[in-house]
Design an enzyme around this catalytic site. Structure first.
Site, PDB file in Angstrom:
ATOM      1  N   HIS A 162     -51.002  40.880 -36.803  1.00  9.79           N
ATOM      2  CA  HIS A 162     -52.324  40.658 -36.214  1.00  9.79           C
ATOM      3  C   HIS A 162     -53.088  39.580 -36.979  1.00  9.79           C
ATOM      4  O   HIS A 162     -53.808  38.781 -36.376  1.00  9.79           O
ATOM      5  CB  HIS A 162     -53.107  41.962 -36.161  1.00  9.79           C
ATOM      6  N   ASP A 201     -57.446  50.680 -38.561  1.00  9.82           N
ATOM      7  CA  ASP A 201     -56.046  50.338 -38.746  1.00  9.82           C
ATOM      8  C   ASP A 201     -55.734  49.016 -38.069  1.00  9.82           C
ATOM      9  O   ASP A 201     -56.307  48.695 -37.022  1.00  9.82           O
ATOM     10  CB  ASP A 201     -55.176  51.455 -38.149  1.00  9.82           C
TER      11      ASP A 201
END
Length: 183
Positions: free
Chosen positions: A7, A60
């Site tokens: 990410h 998260d």
């Protein structure tokens, strides 16, 4: 850690990332969509930070970083603390997605086409300037002051003006043709 790093790579990539969401976008998929620069969805798309439902934190894979910056702290807190799933119209209303397109249950091409249209518009711009726009925009979101943001913007403009892309843009304008960008 591998997904969180992925990410971060999406977020820091020179090229813009556009998410075309069709269906459930929860948990890790939600975090991945948040890492993208632009998000579109179909009417049947659903979203949610749901890790609380399985006994762990919703903080998260970058969710606690991206979500407040995209929808505001209070809305992000509500979404993360309730772990509720919400629909595409609400995602559009809170600014998480830019547009909701009608979907066809047998074909997801409408949302992909919407994302492709935006990608084509972006592609018409100079590559270095596009990269610097993306990088500077995300950096100024974290800037401690307006002065820091202005300094970053000024640095970016100086760097961009030395690539030759602005000279090509001027010449293309004079010649009434599209610019030919260096790749």
């Amino acid at each position: 850690d591998h997904l969180a790093t992925l990410h971060e790579k999406i977020h820091r990539c020179r090229a813009p990332w556009i998410a075309a969401v069709n269906g459930p976008c929860v948990g890790g998929g939600f975090a991945m969509a948040l890492a993208c620069d632009i998000r579109y969805a179909t009417t049947s798309a659903t979203f949610g930070a749901v890790f609380l439902k399985v006994g762990v934190s919703n903080c998260d894979m970058g969710t606690s970083y991206f979500l407040p910056r995209l929808v505001g702290a209070s809305r992000a807190a509500e979404l993360m603390l309730t772990a509720r799933i919400f629909d595409a119209p609400e995602a559009e209303h809170i600014g998480l997605v830019l547009d909701v397109v009608e979907d066809n249950t047998t074909d997801s091409s409408a949302v992909v086409e919407r994302a492709r249209q935006t990608a084509e518009q972006i592609r018409k711009n100079p590559p270095f300037g596009t990269w610097m726009t993306k990088e500077t925009m995300w950096q100024t979101i974290d800037a401690p002051s307006l002065r820091h943001a202005l300094d970053m913007e000024n640095r970016t403009q100086i760097m961009c003006s030395s690539t030759g892309e602005s000279a090509e843009a001027r010449q293309a304008f004079v010649e009434k043709r599209p610019p030919s960008w260096q790749t």
